[in-house]
Design a protein around this motif. Structure first.
Motif, PDB file in Angstrom:
ATOM      1  N   ALA A 235      -9.886  10.295  14.257  1.00 44.80           N
ATOM      2  CA  ALA A 235      -8.346  10.132  14.780  1.00 44.80           C
ATOM      3  C   ALA A 235      -7.440  10.347  13.656  1.00 44.80           C
ATOM      4  N   MET A 236      -7.685   9.918  12.420  1.00 49.02           N
ATOM      5  CA  MET A 236      -6.691   9.806  11.472  1.00 49.02           C
ATOM      6  C   MET A 236      -6.483  11.165  10.857  1.00 49.02           C
ATOM      7  N   GLU A 237      -7.694  11.754  10.458  1.00 46.98           N
ATOM      8  CA  GLU A 237      -7.905  13.191  10.064  1.00 46.98           C
ATOM      9  C   GLU A 237      -7.145  14.211  10.806  1.00 46.98           C
ATOM     10  N   ALA A 238      -7.325  14.009  12.344  1.00 48.83           N
ATOM     11  CA  ALA A 238      -6.723  14.750  13.528  1.00 48.83           C
ATOM     12  C   ALA A 238      -5.214  14.624  13.462  1.00 48.83           C
ATOM     13  N   LYS A 239      -4.707  13.595  12.982  1.00 54.57           N
ATOM     14  CA  LYS A 239      -3.433  13.444  12.969  1.00 54.57           C
ATOM     15  C   LYS A 239      -2.720  14.058  11.846  1.00 54.57           C
ATOM     16  N   ALA A 240      -3.350  14.157  10.553  1.00 54.04           N
ATOM     17  CA  ALA A 240      -2.948  14.339   9.272  1.00 54.04           C
ATOM     18  C   ALA A 240      -3.032  15.918   8.924  1.00 54.04           C
ATOM     19  N   GLY A 241      -4.047  16.529   9.728  1.00 52.94           N
ATOM     20  CA  GLY A 241      -4.352  18.026   9.488  1.00 52.94           C
ATOM     21  C   GLY A 241      -5.132  17.939   8.108  1.00 52.94           C
ATOM     22  N   ASP A 242      -4.786  19.040   7.376  1.00 54.89           N
ATOM     23  CA  ASP A 242      -5.471  19.646   6.315  1.00 54.89           C
ATOM     24  C   ASP A 242      -5.197  18.825   5.079  1.00 54.89           C
ATOM     25  N   GLY A 243      -4.031  17.879   5.160  1.00 55.07           N
ATOM     26  CA  GLY A 243      -3.257  17.141   4.118  1.00 55.07           C
ATOM     27  C   GLY A 243      -3.748  15.753   4.058  1.00 55.07           C
TER      28      GLY A 243
END
Length: 265
Positions: A235-243
């Motif tokens: 979920a963290m990765e999805a919120k932040a995207g590629d950055g």
């Protein structure tokens, strides 16, 4: 299993699977890969299939569970076939042995015993029967039979439970809790990596003991914690995207908190 296996009839569907395995292991026309296997080389697949069954259950995936149970059953048939080739036992002996064991360990159903509606009481009866079976073997130690290949947390809990039935246990959860504090201090004062490994093991063992006193299965608890971490991290990765990777720790912590908050909604 008794020293003198009892042959029983194999159900038709299971007989078909046994015939397939026999064909795969045919020394002339069999599959080269299947022929090259041994008990030792197949064991990792057996363990893997058991975990895949557990995963299907965790995901409530009934079609997947049906498929994974078939894969696990194949492992049983594979081991039994190799044992038959070596003259040890055959698949009907495996089936007969587990049938005998289940009837023996359920005297309240198949014998003259009295059933109890209390699950804990019934589990105690089961463990008492198992203990008597172990005592009848040449080596009858309380810890005999706890498989060394079990996951370490699961094996620690089983070893502790076995020891507890002999009276070697703390009377309540305060003992293992205090032991955790003691082991943390010993880990912190370890002077080398070897000592830290040793003290780290003692610490984990103490945590397992504390959870056991609270009737918490450590393997289940850690599996759930792993799944929770994986879910929140995704979920963290999805919120932040590629950055995501470029964010500092404070930003990542904020995303973690947001992921936790989303789960509570």
């Amino acid at each position: 299993m008794s020293s003198k296996p009892v042959q029983t009839a194999t159900p038709p569907d299971l007989a078909r699977l046994a015939q397939i395995m026999a064909r795969l292991r045919d020394p002339v026309d069999g599959c080269p890969w299947d022929l090259a296997q041994s008990f030792a080389t197949i064991v990792p697949y057996t363990i893997e299939e058991a975990y895949e069954v557990a995963q299907a259950v965790a995901e409530a995936d009934m079609p997947g569970l049906c498929d994974e149970l078939g894969d696990l059953l194949l492992q049983v048939v594979f081991h039994a076939r190799m044992a038959e080739e070596a003259g040890h036992f055959a698949l009907p002996d495996v089936v007969a042995a587990i049938c005998d064991k289940m009837e023996r360990r359920h005297p309240h159903i198949f014998g003259d015993g009295t059933a109890s509606s209390d699950i804990r009481t019934q589990k105690h009866v089961w463990e008492t029967i198992k203990a008597a079976e172990r005592a009848a073997k040449p080596r009858g130690g309380a810890l005999d039979g706890v498989a060394a290949a079990l996951p370490a947390l699961m094996r620690a809990e089983k070893l502790q439970s076995r020891a507890s039935r002999t009276g070697f246990d703390w009377p309540d959860a305060d003992g293992p809790r205090d032991k955790i504090v003691e082991e943390i201090a010993e880990f912190a004062s370890a002077a080398s990596h070897v000592e830290r490994v040793d003290e780290g093991g003692d610490l984990l063992f103490a945590v397992v003991n504390w959870l056991r006193h609270h009737q918490v299965d450590p393997e289940v608890a850690l599996r759930q914690a792993n799944a929770k971490f994986e879910r929140r991290f995704a979920a963290m990765e999805a919120k932040a995207g590629d950055g995501f990777a470029a964010l500092d720790l404070a930003a990542k912590d904020a995303l973690w908190d947001a992921a936790k908050a989303d789960e509570r909604q």
